[in-house]
Design an enzyme around this catalytic site. Structure first.
Site, PDB file in Angstrom:
ATOM      1  N   CYS A 123       3.758  -4.464   6.646  1.00  0.00           N
ATOM      2  CA  CYS A 123       3.306  -4.220   5.281  1.00  0.00           C
ATOM      3  C   CYS A 123       4.476  -3.806   4.384  1.00  0.00           C
ATOM      4  O   CYS A 123       5.562  -3.457   4.843  1.00  0.00           O
ATOM      5  CB  CYS A 123       2.236  -3.126   5.258  1.00  0.00           C
ATOM      6  SG  CYS A 123       0.660  -3.640   5.968  1.00  0.00           S
TER       7      CYS A 123
ATOM      8  N   HIS B 180       0.846  -1.203   0.000  1.00  0.00           N
ATOM      9  CA  HIS B 180       0.000   0.000   0.000  1.00  0.00           C
ATOM     10  C   HIS B 180       0.874   1.243   0.000  1.00  0.00           C
ATOM     11  O   HIS B 180       2.076   1.212   0.308  1.00  0.00           O
ATOM     12  CB  HIS B 180      -0.931   0.017   1.219  1.00  0.00           C
ATOM     13  CG  HIS B 180      -0.227   0.045   2.547  1.00  0.00           C
ATOM     14  ND1 HIS B 180       0.339   1.175   3.076  1.00  0.00           N
ATOM     15  CD2 HIS B 180      -0.015  -0.944   3.478  1.00  0.00           C
ATOM     16  CE1 HIS B 180       0.865   0.916   4.255  1.00  0.00           C
ATOM     17  NE2 HIS B 180       0.679  -0.387   4.524  1.00  0.00           N
TER      18      HIS B 180
END
Length: 561
Positions: free
Chosen positions: A520, A505
Site C-alpha cells: 500500500c 491510506h
C-alpha cells in the site's frame, strides 16, 4: 292317308316308319340324365385362401365331405383337421414351409361303391412367410404407444420390455402394423423391447427380434442470432415444432415493453415497443422455464430444464461516451461541437450513441502532470476515460465497475438533456518511489498537498502504473500475512483502493519517505483525512518507478488534445 272300305276308314302304314329309333332316343336321354345325376352326386372341392387356417374348402356334391387331410413336407406329415370349412393343422407349423396338401373326398354312403364317389386331391401349399420387423429403431412421442410394423400380416405378437415378463397380444384381424400397450412418459427415455410374431394361430412363434425404442429427445432452444440492435427483435428458435409455448412464463431481462408472437412452428419473436430499447452494450436475457411450465412440443416433449438465452447489443461509441463525460465535467478536458447542437430530444441523443457528432477536445487543467497526456486519447478507452466513468457511476448511484453498459448510457443521456454536471472537482494522485518517496494530490488545476509516503518493500512491491480508485472505506482491519508468514491484523484509516489490495491510506509509522509497507501507499494519519475527503471514486492514482521525480506544478507547453 285313309282307305274307305264298306263305310269304314283304315289307317295306312308309312313304309319309312322305324319304331326302334324312338326306343334308342329314350334310352340315350335316360343315360344322359343318369350321368348328370351322377356328376351332381359326385364329391367336388374348391380350395380357397384363408386368413386363419391353412386353407378353406368349399365342397360340392350330394353328401360330399372330406374324409381326411394332411400336409406333407420334407420334415414329415402333419394331419389337418376340418373345422368350420377350414383346414387347421393338428401340430404347429413353421413359417415359410413348402409342401403339398392331400385331401380324401367321399360321397354319400349309399353310392360310395361308385368309383367317382371316392377322390384324392393333392394341392401344393406354402405356409405364410416368417413375419419380420421392418424397422428395428422406433422413436415415439411422449405417452404415445409403440407401433411395430412387420413385412407380413400377423395374427398375434409376443413382446416383453427388458427386465419384465412377456405378454401376448392377439389381433382381431390380420394386419402388418401392431400398436402395443406401451408408452414412455418422459423425453429421451430408451428401452429394449423383445418382439416375436406369428402369421397364423397354428404357426410357431417366429424369431425374437429386438426393437430399440426411444422417446423423442428433449426440446432445445437457441437464439437465431446472438447480436441484436438496442431496438431489434429477439428471435428464439426451437429444435422441433411446438404445440404451445407458455409465453406468459418467459422472463425478459432487462425488462422491456414489447410483444411476443409466433413466426413459425419453431420460432418465436419479441418485438420491443418504440423507445430506448435495451441500450448499448446490453446483455439481454430470456429465461424459458423447463418441464410442463415451459414450451411443449407437438410430440409432447419439453425443455429438460430452464434455459437462459442471451443476446448482446453493440457497444456505444467511445468517442460519444467521452464527449458526454466531458460535457458533464467528469474529464480533465472540455469538448466543443463543430456546430451548435439545437436538437435536445431523446431520439437525437440516442442516435448519437452510435453516430457521434464532430467536435474537438481541449485540456481544462494545463497544470496537471503531463503524464495524463499519454493516458488520454479521443475515441479510445483509456484509464482516464475509465476513471471518469467510475466517478459518474458513483455520483449517480450505479454499480462502480468502469464498464459503459446500458444503465450508464441511459444516465449519461438523462443528465445531458437535463444539463446536469459533476459537482466535484477533478482530482489526481501522483506517487514517486524516488527518495524521499512522495505523494502529490491535485484538485482541478492546483497541487493542493504534498507529503512523504511509503510504498511496498521489495518482497511485496506496490503496483506501478496508473489506476482508478475503485473502493473507499473510512476504516478497516486489514488482514494478511507478512513475508515471513506471520499473520497480521492492522487497524487502517481513510482507505482508497486503486489496484488489487493496494490502497492509499493513513498508517502510523515512526518515519515516512521510503519503502516499508506491504504494497500500500502509506501516508501520515494527520494528512490521510484530507486526501480521503478530496478524492472520489475514479480518481486516478499514478505510482511512478524510481527515476521519475515528483511532477512539476508549472503549466504544460501544450494545452489541448
Amino acid at each position: 292317308m285313309a282307305v274307305h272300305d264298306g263305310g269304314h276308314l283304315w289307317p295306312t302304314i308309312n313304309p319309312r316308319y322305324r319304331p326302334w329309333l324312338h326306343i334308342v332316343v329314350i334310352v340315350l336321354a335316360g343315360l344322359l340324365a343318369l350321368a348328370v345325376a351322377a356328376w351332381l352326386a359326385s364329391p367336388r372341392i374348391r380350395i380357397l385362401r384363408d386368413d386363419n387356417d391353412v386353407a378353406s374348402v368349399l365342397l360340392a356334391g350330394i353328401g360330399a365331405r372330406v374324409k381326411s387331410a394332411e400336409f406333407v413336407t420334407a420334415r414329415g406329415v402333419v394331419p389337418l383337421r376340418v373345422q368350420s370349412g377350414g383346414l387347421a393343422p393338428a401340430d404347429r407349423l413353421s413359417a415359410g414351409v413348402s409342401g403339398y396338401m392331400t385331401l380324401k373326398l367321399v360321397g354319400p354312403s349309399t353310392i360310395r361303391w361308385l368309383p367317382w364317389e371316392n377322390r384324392v386331391v393333392r394341392v401344393s401349399l406354402r405356409t405364410p412367410m416368417r413375419p419380420l420387423i421392418r424397422t428395428r429403431r422406433v422413436t415415439t412421442g411422449i405417452r404415445a404407444r409403440l407401433t411395430v410394423t412387420f413385412n407380413e400380416p400377423i395374427e398375434a405378437v409376443r413382446y416383453a420390455v427388458a427386465g419384465s415378463s412377456p405378454h401376448i397380444l392377439t389381433l382381431s384381424s390380420l394386419r402388418k402394423s401392431v400398436t402395443l400397450p406401451l408408452a414412455l412418459a418422459k423425453p429421451a427415455q430408451y428401452r429394449l423391447v423383445r418382439v416375436a410374431a406369428r402369421a397364423r394361430r397354428w404357426e410357431a412363434w417366429g424369431p425374437t427380434m429386438v426393437v430399440r425404442w426411444a422417446s423423442v429427445p428433449y426440446v432445445t432452444a437457441s437464439p437465431l442470432h446472438t447480436a441484436v440492435s438496442p431496438t431489434g427483435a429477439l428471435v428464439v428458435r426451437f429444435s422441433v415444432p411446438l404445440r404451445t409455448a407458455h409465453l406468459a412464463h418467459w422472463v425478459l431481462l432487462p425488462h422491456e415493453s414489447g410483444i411476443w408472437h409466433e413466426t413459425s412452428a419453431t420460432q418465436y419473436q419479441f418485438t420491443p415497443f418504440a423507445g430506448t430499447g435495451y441500450g448499448p452494450g446490453a446483455l439481454v436475457q430470456v429465461k424459458i422455464p423447463g418441464g410442463r411450465e415451459g414450451p411443449i412440443a407437438q410430440s409432447g416433449s419439453m425443455l429438460k430444464m430452464s434455459q437462459v438465452l442471451q443476446w448482446k447489443t453493440p457497444e456505444g461509441s467511445v468517442l460519444r461516451l467521452q464527449e458526454l463525460l466531458a460535457l458533464e465535467g467528469y474529464l480533465p478536458v472540455a469538448w466543443t461541437p463543430s456546430s451548435p447542437v439545437t436538437d435536445l430530444t431523446l431520439s437525437y441523443a440516442n442516435a448519437t450513441i452510435y453516430h457521434p457528432p464532430s467536435g474537438h477536445f481541449t485540456w481544462k487543467y494545463p497544470n496537471l502532470p503531463a503524464v495524463l497526456d499519454t493516458l488520454w486519447s479521443p475515441g479510445e478507452m483509456t484509464v482516464v476515460t475509465q476513471g471518469a466513468i467510475m466517478q459518474f457511476e458513483a455520483e449517480n448511484g450505479l454499480p462502480i465497475n468502469g464498464v459503459p453498459g446500458p444503465q450508464l448510457w441511459s444516465a449519461l443521456i438523462r443528465d445531458y438533456l437535463a444539463g446536469k454536471t459533476d459537482p466535484a472537482p477533478y482530482t489526481y494522485i501522483s506517487v514517486t518511489e524516488d527518495l524521499p518517496e512522495t505523494l502529490e494530490l491535485w484538485s482541478d488545476n492546483h497541487l493542493v498537498l504534498t507529503t512523504d509516503a511509503n510504498t511496498g518493500i521489495p518482497a511485496t512491491p506496490t503496483y506501478l502504473g496508473t489506476f482508478p480508485i475503485y473502493d473507499r472505506l473510512p476504516f478497516q482491519i486489514m488482514r494478511g500475512r507478512n513475508p515471513d508468514g506471520v499473520p497480521y491484523a492492522d487497524p487502517v484509516h481513510w482507505i482508497d483502493y486503486f489496484e488489487g489490495g493496494d490502497a492509499v491510506h493513513g498508517f502510523a509509522r515512526a518515519a515516512y519517505g521510503f519503502r516499508q509497507s506491504l504494497g500500500c501507499v502509506e501516508v501520515p494519519l494527520n494528512v490521510a483525512p484530507t486526501i480521503y475527503n478530496t478524492v472520489n471514486y475514479g480518481t486516478l492514482v499514478t505510482v511512478n518507478p524510481v527515476g521519475i521525480a515528483p511532477a512539476s506544478a508549472s503549466p504544460r507547453t501544450s494545452g489541448g488534445s
